[in-house]
Scaffold this motif. Sequence first.
Motif, PDB file in Angstrom:
ATOM      1  N   ARG A  17       0.841  -1.209   0.000  1.00  0.00           N
ATOM      2  CA  ARG A  17       0.000   0.000   0.000  1.00  0.00           C
ATOM      3  C   ARG A  17       0.874   1.257   0.000  1.00  0.00           C
ATOM      4  NH1 ARG A  17      -2.566   3.880   2.941  1.00  0.00           N
ATOM      5  NH2 ARG A  17      -4.768   4.232   2.452  1.00  0.00           N
ATOM      6  N   GLU A  18       1.886   1.280   0.861  1.00  0.00           N
ATOM      7  CA  GLU A  18       2.776   2.440   0.943  1.00  0.00           C
ATOM      8  C   GLU A  18       3.585   2.602  -0.334  1.00  0.00           C
ATOM      9  OE1 GLU A  18       2.409   0.164   3.474  1.00  0.00           O
ATOM     10  OE2 GLU A  18       1.101   1.533   4.574  1.00  0.00           O
ATOM     11  N   ARG A  19       3.969   1.471  -0.942  1.00  0.00           N
ATOM     12  CA  ARG A  19       4.711   1.528  -2.202  1.00  0.00           C
ATOM     13  C   ARG A  19       3.834   2.107  -3.311  1.00  0.00           C
ATOM     14  NH1 ARG A  19       6.115  -3.503  -2.672  1.00  0.00           N
ATOM     15  NH2 ARG A  19       5.071  -4.103  -4.585  1.00  0.00           N
ATOM     16  N   ILE A  20       2.563   1.762  -3.298  1.00  0.00           N
ATOM     17  CA  ILE A  20       1.635   2.313  -4.295  1.00  0.00           C
ATOM     18  C   ILE A  20       1.477   3.813  -4.094  1.00  0.00           C
ATOM     19  CG2 ILE A  20      -0.785   2.333  -5.050  1.00  0.00           C
ATOM     20  CD1 ILE A  20      -0.796  -0.742  -4.469  1.00  0.00           C
ATOM     21  N   ILE A  21       1.354   4.246  -2.848  1.00  0.00           N
ATOM     22  CA  ILE A  21       1.235   5.687  -2.572  1.00  0.00           C
ATOM     23  C   ILE A  21       2.492   6.416  -3.032  1.00  0.00           C
ATOM     24  CG2 ILE A  21       1.079   7.430  -0.735  1.00  0.00           C
ATOM     25  CD1 ILE A  21      -0.688   5.369   0.812  1.00  0.00           C
ATOM     26  N   ALA A  22       3.655   5.866  -2.713  1.00  0.00           N
ATOM     27  CA  ALA A  22       4.919   6.483  -3.137  1.00  0.00           C
ATOM     28  C   ALA A  22       5.023   6.521  -4.665  1.00  0.00           C
ATOM     29  CB  ALA A  22       6.106   5.726  -2.544  1.00  0.00           C
ATOM     30  N   ALA A  23       4.589   5.461  -5.314  1.00  0.00           N
ATOM     31  CA  ALA A  23       4.617   5.421  -6.786  1.00  0.00           C
ATOM     32  C   ALA A  23       3.651   6.454  -7.363  1.00  0.00           C
ATOM     33  CB  ALA A  23       4.259   4.021  -7.278  1.00  0.00           C
ATOM     34  N   ALA A  24       2.487   6.578  -6.752  1.00  0.00           N
ATOM     35  CA  ALA A  24       1.509   7.568  -7.222  1.00  0.00           C
ATOM     36  C   ALA A  24       2.085   8.971  -7.084  1.00  0.00           C
ATOM     37  CB  ALA A  24       0.209   7.436  -6.439  1.00  0.00           C
ATOM     38  N   GLN A  25       2.781   9.228  -5.986  1.00  0.00           N
ATOM     39  CA  GLN A  25       3.399  10.535  -5.790  1.00  0.00           C
ATOM     40  C   GLN A  25       4.486  10.768  -6.841  1.00  0.00           C
ATOM     41  OE1 GLN A  25       4.055  11.644  -1.746  1.00  0.00           O
ATOM     42  NE2 GLN A  25       5.789  12.935  -2.267  1.00  0.00           N
ATOM     43  N   THR A  26       5.268   9.736  -7.140  1.00  0.00           N
ATOM     44  CA  THR A  26       6.308   9.851  -8.166  1.00  0.00           C
ATOM     45  C   THR A  26       5.694  10.174  -9.523  1.00  0.00           C
ATOM     46  OG1 THR A  26       7.779   8.344  -6.997  1.00  0.00           O
ATOM     47  CG2 THR A  26       8.153   8.598  -9.367  1.00  0.00           C
ATOM     48  N   VAL A  27       4.616   9.475  -9.876  1.00  0.00           N
ATOM     49  CA  VAL A  27       3.939   9.721 -11.155  1.00  0.00           C
ATOM     50  C   VAL A  27       3.410  11.152 -11.196  1.00  0.00           C
ATOM     51  CG1 VAL A  27       1.931   9.093 -12.577  1.00  0.00           C
ATOM     52  CG2 VAL A  27       3.388   7.301 -11.612  1.00  0.00           C
ATOM     53  N   LEU A  28       2.806  11.595 -10.110  1.00  0.00           N
ATOM     54  CA  LEU A  28       2.281  12.959 -10.068  1.00  0.00           C
ATOM     55  C   LEU A  28       3.397  13.994 -10.179  1.00  0.00           C
ATOM     56  CD1 LEU A  28      -0.439  12.472  -7.342  1.00  0.00           C
ATOM     57  CD2 LEU A  28      -0.855  13.290  -9.667  1.00  0.00           C
ATOM     58  N   GLU A  29       4.505  13.776  -9.482  1.00  0.00           N
ATOM     59  CA  GLU A  29       5.636  14.711  -9.566  1.00  0.00           C
ATOM     60  C   GLU A  29       6.223  14.747 -10.966  1.00  0.00           C
ATOM     61  OE1 GLU A  29       8.682  14.077  -6.596  1.00  0.00           O
ATOM     62  OE2 GLU A  29       7.198  14.047  -4.986  1.00  0.00           O
ATOM     63  N   ARG A  30       6.349  13.588 -11.568  1.00  0.00           N
ATOM     64  CA  ARG A  30       7.003  13.479 -12.876  1.00  0.00           C
ATOM     65  C   ARG A  30       6.097  13.914 -14.015  1.00  0.00           C
ATOM     66  NH1 ARG A  30       7.985   7.800 -13.412  1.00  0.00           N
ATOM     67  NH2 ARG A  30       5.919   7.759 -14.322  1.00  0.00           N
ATOM     68  N   TYR A 114       0.962  21.566  -4.959  1.00  0.00           N
ATOM     69  CA  TYR A 114       0.116  22.687  -5.361  1.00  0.00           C
ATOM     70  C   TYR A 114      -0.876  22.279  -6.443  1.00  0.00           C
ATOM     71  CZ  TYR A 114       3.182  25.681  -2.606  1.00  0.00           C
ATOM     72  OH  TYR A 114       3.893  26.246  -1.585  1.00  0.00           O
ATOM     73  N   GLU A 115      -0.420  21.467  -7.380  1.00  0.00           N
ATOM     74  CA  GLU A 115      -1.336  20.973  -8.413  1.00  0.00           C
ATOM     75  C   GLU A 115      -2.459  20.163  -7.773  1.00  0.00           C
ATOM     76  OE1 GLU A 115      -1.304  18.623 -12.691  1.00  0.00           O
ATOM     77  OE2 GLU A 115       0.518  18.611 -11.483  1.00  0.00           O
ATOM     78  N   MET A 116      -2.107  19.362  -6.790  1.00  0.00           N
ATOM     79  CA  MET A 116      -3.114  18.566  -6.082  1.00  0.00           C
ATOM     80  C   MET A 116      -4.094  19.468  -5.330  1.00  0.00           C
ATOM     81  SD  MET A 116      -2.686  15.193  -6.297  1.00  0.00           S
ATOM     82  CE  MET A 116      -3.244  14.551  -4.734  1.00  0.00           C
ATOM     83  N   PHE A 117      -3.576  20.495  -4.655  1.00  0.00           N
ATOM     84  CA  PHE A 117      -4.456  21.377  -3.897  1.00  0.00           C
ATOM     85  C   PHE A 117      -5.455  22.086  -4.810  1.00  0.00           C
ATOM     86  CE2 PHE A 117      -0.947  21.623  -0.573  1.00  0.00           C
ATOM     87  CZ  PHE A 117      -1.571  20.691   0.237  1.00  0.00           C
ATOM     88  N   VAL A 118      -5.009  22.484  -5.990  1.00  0.00           N
ATOM     89  CA  VAL A 118      -5.923  23.116  -6.950  1.00  0.00           C
ATOM     90  C   VAL A 118      -6.968  22.101  -7.413  1.00  0.00           C
ATOM     91  CG1 VAL A 118      -6.090  24.125  -9.257  1.00  0.00           C
ATOM     92  CG2 VAL A 118      -4.287  24.878  -7.694  1.00  0.00           C
ATOM     93  N   GLU A 158       3.588  30.459   2.898  1.00  0.00           N
ATOM     94  CA  GLU A 158       2.984  29.746   1.760  1.00  0.00           C
ATOM     95  C   GLU A 158       3.029  30.575   0.481  1.00  0.00           C
ATOM     96  OE1 GLU A 158       1.909  26.654   1.090  1.00  0.00           O
ATOM     97  OE2 GLU A 158       2.728  26.187   3.052  1.00  0.00           O
ATOM     98  N   GLY A 159       2.751  31.862   0.601  1.00  0.00           N
ATOM     99  CA  GLY A 159       2.784  32.739  -0.581  1.00  0.00           C
ATOM    100  C   GLY A 159       4.155  32.807  -1.210  1.00  0.00           C
ATOM    101  N   MET A 160       5.176  32.875  -0.366  1.00  0.00           N
ATOM    102  CA  MET A 160       6.539  32.925  -0.897  1.00  0.00           C
ATOM    103  C   MET A 160       6.915  31.597  -1.548  1.00  0.00           C
ATOM    104  SD  MET A 160       8.550  35.236   1.909  1.00  0.00           S
ATOM    105  CE  MET A 160       9.869  35.810   0.847  1.00  0.00           C
ATOM    106  N   LEU A 161       6.505  30.482  -0.936  1.00  0.00           N
ATOM    107  CA  LEU A 161       6.781  29.177  -1.554  1.00  0.00           C
ATOM    108  C   LEU A 161       6.176  29.106  -2.955  1.00  0.00           C
ATOM    109  CD1 LEU A 161       6.355  26.542   1.301  1.00  0.00           C
ATOM    110  CD2 LEU A 161       8.447  27.138   0.089  1.00  0.00           C
ATOM    111  N   VAL A 162       4.947  29.579  -3.093  1.00  0.00           N
ATOM    112  CA  VAL A 162       4.297  29.579  -4.412  1.00  0.00           C
ATOM    113  C   VAL A 162       5.119  30.413  -5.392  1.00  0.00           C
ATOM    114  CG1 VAL A 162       2.266  30.394  -5.690  1.00  0.00           C
ATOM    115  CG2 VAL A 162       1.970  29.105  -3.575  1.00  0.00           C
ATOM    116  N   GLN A 163       5.567  31.580  -4.960  1.00  0.00           N
ATOM    117  CA  GLN A 163       6.365  32.444  -5.833  1.00  0.00           C
ATOM    118  C   GLN A 163       7.644  31.745  -6.292  1.00  0.00           C
ATOM    119  OE1 GLN A 163       5.825  35.701  -7.015  1.00  0.00           O
ATOM    120  NE2 GLN A 163       3.750  35.261  -6.318  1.00  0.00           N
ATOM    121  N   PHE A 164       8.311  31.058  -5.385  1.00  0.00           N
ATOM    122  CA  PHE A 164       9.569  30.403  -5.733  1.00  0.00           C
ATOM    123  C   PHE A 164       9.352  29.177  -6.616  1.00  0.00           C
ATOM    124  CE2 PHE A 164      10.910  32.196  -1.448  1.00  0.00           C
ATOM    125  CZ  PHE A 164      11.538  33.291  -2.000  1.00  0.00           C
ATOM    126  N   VAL A 165       8.379  28.365  -6.274  1.00  0.00           N
ATOM    127  CA  VAL A 165       8.192  27.084  -6.965  1.00  0.00           C
ATOM    128  C   VAL A 165       7.388  27.235  -8.251  1.00  0.00           C
ATOM    129  CG1 VAL A 165       7.183  24.784  -6.758  1.00  0.00           C
ATOM    130  CG2 VAL A 165       8.443  25.758  -4.853  1.00  0.00           C
TER     131      VAL A 165
END
Length: 185
Positions: A17-30, A114-118, A158-165
């Motif tokens: 289960r944890e490996r699937i979550i980590a893989a899902a996060q990798t796919v989302l990041e990539r 951030y993409e997820m939060f939107v 949070e606002g500054m993080l958005v500006q940087f990233v």
Amino acid sequence: MPEAPARRSRRYDPGRRERIIAAAQTVLERDGLAMFTHRAVAAEADVQIGSLSYYFASKEDLLSAVLESSVVRGVTQLTTQLEELDAGSDLVGALTETMRGLVTQNAEYLLMSYEMFVAVRRRPQLSHLAARWPSIEYSAILAYTNPTTARILTDVFEGMLVQFVMFGREFRDDEVREALQRVIG
């Protein structure tokens, strides 16, 4: 009479289960949310596609688990940094250091978050998760200042993080420190 094909035995995999979550996060990041599919996650996790539906009833359930993991990861980094403060220590320095670490070492992770939060704003069943990060962040900062200052620091952080990233603004320690120090007074 031909021999029946051997049945594949189920392998014991307590971390699946944890490996699937980590893989899902990798796919989302990539690849981003637009390219997020069960097939891509299963391939990244090296599991049968049916394993995803065994652990997660829907794509939203999997996204919820990824977002929960993301919130925990980000907040853990901040709270760890803040817990190292002694009475009278430099809150601005700790927040600046945390922000630098997030921006320089975890930019893809933050972009995915951030993409997820939107996306969560459009999925009411997940919206409760989007509010967790700032509220936990606020609680961590509140231990070192008053409620009004903690709220403003959280928003500025949070606002500054958005500006940087998201917008590629250059991270400069002196600029971050000055902005945070102005909030504290």
